[in-house]
Design a protein around this motif. Sequence first.
Motif, PDB file in Angstrom:
ATOM      1  N   SER A 122       8.168   5.582  11.483  1.00 56.52           N
ATOM      2  CA  SER A 122       6.733   5.368  11.266  1.00 56.52           C
ATOM      3  C   SER A 122       6.515   4.455  10.068  1.00 56.52           C
ATOM      4  O   SER A 122       7.439   4.135   9.337  1.00 56.52           O
ATOM      5  CB  SER A 122       6.035   6.703  11.021  1.00 56.52           C
ATOM      6  N   ASN A 123       5.274   4.069   9.881  1.00 59.67           N
ATOM      7  CA  ASN A 123       4.969   3.189   8.759  1.00 59.67           C
ATOM      8  C   ASN A 123       4.550   3.979   7.530  1.00 59.67           C
ATOM      9  O   ASN A 123       4.096   3.426   6.540  1.00 59.67           O
ATOM     10  CB  ASN A 123       3.870   2.209   9.145  1.00 59.67           C
ATOM     11  N   GLN A 124       4.701   5.265   7.600  1.00 59.56           N
ATOM     12  CA  GLN A 124       4.389   6.091   6.444  1.00 59.56           C
ATOM     13  C   GLN A 124       5.700   6.334   5.703  1.00 59.56           C
ATOM     14  O   GLN A 124       6.526   7.129   6.133  1.00 59.56           O
ATOM     15  CB  GLN A 124       3.806   7.426   6.937  1.00 59.56           C
ATOM     16  N   ALA A 125       5.872   5.633   4.591  1.00 55.65           N
ATOM     17  CA  ALA A 125       7.175   5.618   3.922  1.00 55.65           C
ATOM     18  C   ALA A 125       7.693   7.010   3.574  1.00 55.65           C
ATOM     19  O   ALA A 125       8.871   7.315   3.746  1.00 55.65           O
ATOM     20  CB  ALA A 125       7.106   4.754   2.668  1.00 55.65           C
ATOM     21  N   LEU A 126       6.815   7.864   3.081  1.00 53.15           N
ATOM     22  CA  LEU A 126       7.295   9.168   2.629  1.00 53.15           C
ATOM     23  C   LEU A 126       7.623  10.088   3.800  1.00 53.15           C
ATOM     24  O   LEU A 126       8.520  10.925   3.704  1.00 53.15           O
ATOM     25  CB  LEU A 126       6.285   9.801   1.665  1.00 53.15           C
ATOM     26  N   GLN A 128       8.787   8.952   6.539  1.00 53.34           N
ATOM     27  CA  GLN A 128      10.048   8.368   6.991  1.00 53.34           C
ATOM     28  C   GLN A 128      11.212   8.993   6.228  1.00 53.34           C
ATOM     29  O   GLN A 128      12.228   9.399   6.791  1.00 53.34           O
ATOM     30  CB  GLN A 128       9.993   6.872   6.670  1.00 53.34           C
TER      31      GLN A 128
ATOM     32  N   HIS B  88      10.486   3.547  -2.399  1.00 49.51           N
ATOM     33  CA  HIS B  88      10.681   3.522  -0.950  1.00 49.51           C
ATOM     34  C   HIS B  88       9.463   2.942  -0.246  1.00 49.51           C
ATOM     35  O   HIS B  88       9.589   2.158   0.688  1.00 49.51           O
ATOM     36  CB  HIS B  88      10.999   4.907  -0.410  1.00 49.51           C
ATOM     37  N   THR B  92       9.568  -0.349   2.060  1.00 43.61           N
ATOM     38  CA  THR B  92       9.236  -0.169   3.472  1.00 43.61           C
ATOM     39  C   THR B  92       8.048  -1.013   3.893  1.00 43.61           C
ATOM     40  O   THR B  92       8.026  -1.575   4.982  1.00 43.61           O
ATOM     41  CB  THR B  92       8.889   1.310   3.749  1.00 43.61           C
ATOM     42  N   LEU B  93       7.050  -1.089   3.029  1.00 50.24           N
ATOM     43  CA  LEU B  93       5.792  -1.679   3.461  1.00 50.24           C
ATOM     44  C   LEU B  93       5.433  -3.023   2.837  1.00 50.24           C
ATOM     45  O   LEU B  93       4.581  -3.718   3.364  1.00 50.24           O
ATOM     46  CB  LEU B  93       4.648  -0.692   3.196  1.00 50.24           C
ATOM     47  N   ASP B 199      -3.443   6.498  10.766  1.00 48.58           N
ATOM     48  CA  ASP B 199      -2.918   6.541   9.410  1.00 48.58           C
ATOM     49  C   ASP B 199      -3.914   5.996   8.413  1.00 48.58           C
ATOM     50  O   ASP B 199      -4.267   4.827   8.458  1.00 48.58           O
ATOM     51  CB  ASP B 199      -1.638   5.702   9.369  1.00 48.58           C
ATOM     52  N   MET B 201      -3.557   5.117   5.570  1.00 51.42           N
ATOM     53  CA  MET B 201      -3.024   4.038   4.750  1.00 51.42           C
ATOM     54  C   MET B 201      -3.245   2.683   5.379  1.00 51.42           C
ATOM     55  O   MET B 201      -3.239   1.679   4.705  1.00 51.42           O
ATOM     56  CB  MET B 201      -1.520   4.266   4.573  1.00 51.42           C
TER      57      MET B 201
END
Lengths: 476, 249
Positions: A122-126, A128, B88, B92-93, B199, B201
């Motif tokens: 997913s794009n939710q880093a935490l 993940q 992280h 990641t983003l 999401d 975010m």
Amino acid sequence: MRLHHVEPTAAPPQAVELRGEELRCRRREREAALRKARREQQLVSKRLLRDEDPEKAEGYVAVILGEAEIQQFLRLAQRGTEEKEREKALVSLRRGLQHPETQQAFIRLEGSIRTLVGLLTSNQALLQLEAARCLHELSHSEQSTVAEACLPATSYLLTYLSGHSSDFIELCLYTLGNLIVESEAVRRQLLPQGIVPALAACIQSPHLTVLEALGYALSQLLQAKEAPEKIIPSVLGSPLPQHMLQLLQPGPKLNLGVAVEFAWCLHYIICSQVNNALLITHGALSTLGLLLLDLAGAVQRTEDAGLELLACPVLRCLSNLLTEAAVEAVGEQMQLRDERVVAALFILLQFFLQKQPSLLPEGLWLLNNLTANSPSFCTSLLSLDLIEPLLQLLSVSNVVSVLVGPLLPSLLDTLAFSDTEVVGQSLELLQLLFLYQPGAVQAFLQQSGLQALQRHEEVAQLQDRVRALQQTAQHG
Amino acid sequence: MQLPPALHARLAGAPGEAEPLPVERDPAAGTTPFRFAARQDGDVQRHLYLQDVLTQVAWDPERPRVPEFTCQVAGCCQVFDALEDFEHHYHTLHRNVCSFCKRAFPSGHLLDTHILEWHDSLFQILAERQDMYQCLVEGCTEKFRTSRDRKEHLVTRHLYPADFRFDKPRKSKGPATPGPAVQVSAEALGDDQVPSEGDAMEVCFEHTELPPEPSGERRTYGHRIPSTICFGQGASRGFKSTKKRNKHQ
């Protein structure tokens, strides 16, 4: 570095003795279990990253979660509206997954892995990160069904190795390493998925934690029974060997945890005998020789626990490489000729005698292989005054008598020379030999030793020593 | 075992080789270099180490934290109270982000592939005539005529899942589009298969210039980036054909 040995916890004074004994007993049991497993060729061990405090670990019991609870946590993680809520759900799941029963319930639950993989990507880093931690717990299972349940995640774990988040990469590597050692089905998938190039790309990371994890994962891959045919050739064809040797070079940048993992990697590669000549041309002998010197220096300086963990694979690698014909073929720089290696080895032998006697045979094995084809190294034993220490080891190891065996004939040969210095030294060595190996006297007599001595009876410098020897030989 | 005192000095001394004296091992003794078979204890020690070394990490949400801070990347309003979490998140983003469509990728390699296949009009032209779609697996040099062929290769040769997240279909919706109707190309994080993963975010990434294309896969959550951004042939001509990367150091 976050390396942490599990140490006995502090306890009130009267309990210390008992605790120590209990731990020693448990350790002996574990050693016995490992020996048994090794005999049965079932030796599988994994590494674990966990956030438990070892001090608290004693009383900590992982909660067993049932399918319904697991489903609830997964749903919450997937569809919760609050970020924190979703994270917490995965944390609870992760804690539960520390328990084998929860792991079993998890893999029984339909769609569970799919959901977890969805969160992993997913794009939710935490989220993940937490999903990856859940996978890590699963990877630690001793059931290969659990490891195989993680197959849908492997392509992503490999993809993430080319990322930049070092903690995350470290986690993925340990997870992969655990999965690799558990199941051949996992390896059969990981190889075509490109694990070797992925690891080769990763070895350029500047992060020590990543390197250690990489070494661990690679060591598990290299131990596979199908490794010599299916894995080691492609590893040897990659940039991995050169980087491994670089990471084993002594110096201020040498990190013990990293070196231990890659030394074992090298050991497994060498044992497979797929292409040891290649390693020799990459300078493996000189790198390992220098590392041996470094280790000997280190054992003199410090009480550091763990040096024998590195010494063992280094000894084995050197000993095995020395049996290769390729050793003769390479140029001088690539060979092992430095007599400091002999000095280092004896310093390590002394260290083993005190700290890890089980490693003595391995050290003596190296000594044998060093001296077997090298008159120079044999001479070093004499010039560095190492015969007596060697003879002292006779009482601790049969291997020494193998090494010492040829000593008598050699010494008898030198008695034929006229050089008083050389002869004098030989006489002293003979005396030592008789002292530590009484059986040598018989052999001496049988091989016309007394006649050899007669030549020098009238030589002033040698008379006393000659007479002493004659006495010992004739009267015991 | 007593070692001669000079030994330690020798270790610290210069490299050297002893001049061989005529004292030599007798070859008749028969002990040439040998492979040592019974090496149990070294293995046992190694495994005890593996089992014991608990790599202790601090993942507990209750661990000590730092005062809250916000991600400094423009448009991102994520808040953190721990540095590792931020690290992280950033990687990641924000690290491998396409500056054209703002999608984030797990690696530079996948980002490069995406830019090439989605935003490079020269690529589209060349792809009509030769095999341009590169296999996504590092180390594999195979190229394919279409992204579908590449996917086929990923699944059959590399055992990748058919729904591999970073190789999702992109529906090309421009007017006359030469070539295959459906382009399958590397796609970013942000495309969740599960609709309910709305999401909060995502709000931060919404780029007002991006037209929310009505597509068959349109999500009902208004804040999300549409799962398929259609530039088609027409839109991509509006961008420069040189690669532009959002480089974060």
